[in-house]
Design a protein around this motif. Structure first.
Motif, mmCIF file in Angstrom:
data_model
loop_
_atom_site.group_PDB
_atom_site.id
_atom_site.type_symbol
_atom_site.label_atom_id
_atom_site.label_comp_id
_atom_site.label_asym_id
_atom_site.label_seq_id
_atom_site.Cartn_x
_atom_site.Cartn_y
_atom_site.Cartn_z
ATOM 1 N N PHE A 4 8.744 -0.846 2.373
ATOM 2 C CA PHE A 4 8.862 -0.057 1.144
ATOM 3 C C PHE A 4 8.173 -0.775 -0.012
ATOM 4 O O PHE A 4 8.831 -1.342 -0.885
ATOM 5 N N PRO A 5 6.823 -0.784 -0.016
ATOM 6 C CA PRO A 5 6.136 -1.407 -1.152
ATOM 7 C C PRO A 5 6.510 -0.779 -2.485
ATOM 8 O O PRO A 5 6.561 -1.473 -3.504
ATOM 9 N N ALA A 6 6.815 0.528 -2.496
ATOM 10 C CA ALA A 6 7.235 1.164 -3.748
ATOM 11 C C ALA A 6 8.588 0.639 -4.194
ATOM 12 O O ALA A 6 8.865 0.520 -5.391
ATOM 13 N N HIS A 36 -3.765 -5.923 -3.628
ATOM 14 C CA HIS A 36 -3.241 -4.651 -4.125
ATOM 15 C C HIS A 36 -4.177 -4.128 -5.203
ATOM 16 O O HIS A 36 -4.481 -4.847 -6.164
ATOM 17 N N LEU A 37 -4.624 -2.893 -5.033
ATOM 18 C CA LEU A 37 -5.528 -2.263 -5.988
ATOM 19 C C LEU A 37 -4.917 -0.956 -6.459
ATOM 20 O O LEU A 37 -4.324 -0.214 -5.666
ATOM 21 N N VAL A 38 -5.059 -0.677 -7.757
ATOM 22 C CA VAL A 38 -4.431 0.503 -8.365
ATOM 23 C C VAL A 38 -5.505 1.369 -8.997
ATOM 24 O O VAL A 38 -6.313 0.889 -9.814
ATOM 25 N N ALA A 39 -5.518 2.650 -8.649
ATOM 26 C CA ALA A 39 -6.457 3.618 -9.212
ATOM 27 C C ALA A 39 -5.719 4.577 -10.123
ATOM 28 O O ALA A 39 -4.600 5.002 -9.817
ATOM 29 N N ALA A 88 3.007 11.717 -2.495
ATOM 30 C CA ALA A 88 4.251 10.972 -2.293
ATOM 31 C C ALA A 88 4.915 11.356 -0.977
ATOM 32 O O ALA A 88 5.499 10.502 -0.293
ATOM 33 N N LEU A 89 4.850 12.619 -0.596
ATOM 34 C CA LEU A 89 5.422 13.046 0.681
ATOM 35 C C LEU A 89 4.676 12.417 1.851
ATOM 36 O O LEU A 89 5.285 12.010 2.847
ATOM 37 N N GLU A 90 3.359 12.342 1.741
ATOM 38 C CA GLU A 90 2.580 11.714 2.808
ATOM 39 C C GLU A 90 2.936 10.238 2.940
ATOM 40 O O GLU A 90 3.075 9.714 4.048
ATOM 41 N N ALA A 91 3.095 9.564 1.802
ATOM 42 C CA ALA A 91 3.458 8.143 1.823
ATOM 43 C C ALA A 91 4.928 7.938 2.139
ATOM 44 O O ALA A 91 5.324 6.877 2.625
ATOM 45 N N PRO A 104 2.010 4.171 -2.999
ATOM 46 C CA PRO A 104 1.224 3.216 -2.209
ATOM 47 C C PRO A 104 0.628 3.833 -0.949
ATOM 48 O O PRO A 104 1.155 4.793 -0.389
ATOM 49 N N ARG A 105 -0.475 3.236 -0.525
ATOM 50 C CA ARG A 105 -1.038 3.518 0.795
ATOM 51 C C ARG A 105 -1.334 2.170 1.447
ATOM 52 O O ARG A 105 -2.395 1.580 1.224
ATOM 53 N N PRO A 106 -0.385 1.658 2.237
ATOM 54 C CA PRO A 106 -0.577 0.338 2.848
ATOM 55 C C PRO A 106 -1.693 0.342 3.882
ATOM 56 O O PRO A 106 -1.865 1.295 4.641
ATOM 57 N N GLY A 107 -2.470 -0.742 3.889
ATOM 58 C CA GLY A 107 -3.496 -0.963 4.888
ATOM 59 C C GLY A 107 -3.313 -2.332 5.498
ATOM 60 O O GLY A 107 -2.451 -3.106 5.064
ATOM 61 N N PRO A 108 -4.109 -2.680 6.510
ATOM 62 C CA PRO A 108 -3.939 -3.977 7.168
ATOM 63 C C PRO A 108 -4.171 -5.167 6.245
ATOM 64 O O PRO A 108 -3.560 -6.220 6.419
ATOM 65 N N GLU A 109 -5.057 -5.026 5.255
ATOM 66 C CA GLU A 109 -5.356 -6.127 4.343
ATOM 67 C C GLU A 109 -5.176 -5.755 2.883
ATOM 68 O O GLU A 109 -4.947 -6.627 2.049
ATOM 69 N N VAL A 110 -5.301 -4.471 2.565
ATOM 70 C CA VAL A 110 -5.243 -4.025 1.175
ATOM 71 C C VAL A 110 -4.245 -2.881 1.043
ATOM 72 O O VAL A 110 -4.249 -1.942 1.852
#
Length: 244
Positions: A4-6, A36-39, A88-91, A104-110
């Motif tokens: 739960f990064p959020a 972590h990058l924020v758009a 938000a539903l997808e995440a 958030p959209r977690p990835g293996p490195e970012v």
């Protein structure tokens, strides 16, 4: 329903914004080994590191973020902002303040975050506070029901690790990685909820060889839904607990 990064963003940003922890400690606890990058962060141009987004939260006047775990048919806690609910539903999660929501959209490195400005949006009422003990009690009841349900489904025949996972729930194992002053009950509840989420993951997978037919799978999912709801409520209450 393990990571739960959020939730971590809600906990640590709130701790920093309220002066309970330092900026460096909050940022280090949030990022770990990932970038972590924020758009779309209000007041920032383009994609920025999470540290810049944290500072922007303070500049926006945010005082607290809350974890929201939306599911189809229940998006309580999400502001009515175009585009927010589907993402938000997808995440399966979002960190929501008064001025911005971050998904958030977690990835293996970012871990990439999408920010949704809330200016002019109709903000939902904040969730009722003081529900941690109720969530803990509901979790206890759900565990007992789940044990009987899983036995009836003969799940241990396909996943022999399930009985051990259920037995571990009786042993205290607080969730790690949260501020030192976080409510001890919240840490305990979150630890149990995360282990129950692991059981749910196993329970929702079919037996080897697809031995479960559609009717059996539907019955299984219906029987386990109360446990899933209890886990969701417990995780939300645990992350949103604030020291008094």
């Amino acid at each position: 329903m393990h990571d739960f990064p959020a939730g971590r963003l809600a906990v640590w940003s709130t701790a920093w914004l309220s002066g309970r922890t330092s900026y460096d400690e909050a940022l280090e606890s949030l990022t770990g080994a990932h970038a972590h990058l924020v758009a779309g962060m209000p007041g920032e141009v383009g994609v920025v590191p999470l540290g810049a987004a944290l500072r922007a939260l303070r500049g926006l006047g945010e005082r607290r973020l809350r974890l929201v775990l939306p599911v189809p048919g229940d998006v309580r806690g999400l502001p009515a902002v175009p585009g927010l609910a589907p993402v938000a539903l997808e995440a399966g999660q979002a960190a929501v303040g008064d001025r911005v929501a971050l998904v958030p959209r977690p990835g293996p490195e970012v871990v990439t975050w999408t920010a949704f400005p809330l200016d002019g949006a109709a903000l939902p009422p904040p969730p009722a506070e003081g529900t941690l003990r109720a969530a803990s009690g509901a979790l206890d009841l759900a565990v007992g029901d789940a044990a009987r349900t899983l036995a009836g489904l003969d799940l241990a025949r396909w996943h022999p690790e399930v009985p051990a996972l259920l037995a571990e729930l009786a042993r205290p194992k607080p969730a790690p990685g949260l501020p030192s002053d976080h409510d001890p009950l919240a840490l305990s509840v979150l630890g149990r909820a995360q282990r129950l989420a692991a059981v749910l993951d196993l329970a929702s997978t079919d037996a080897p060889g697809a031995a479960v037919n559609q009717a059996q799978a539907t019955a299984r999912d219906t029987a386990l839904r109360p446990l899933s709801d209890a886990v969701r409520e417990a995780v939300t209450a645990a992350y949103n607990a604030v020291p008094r």
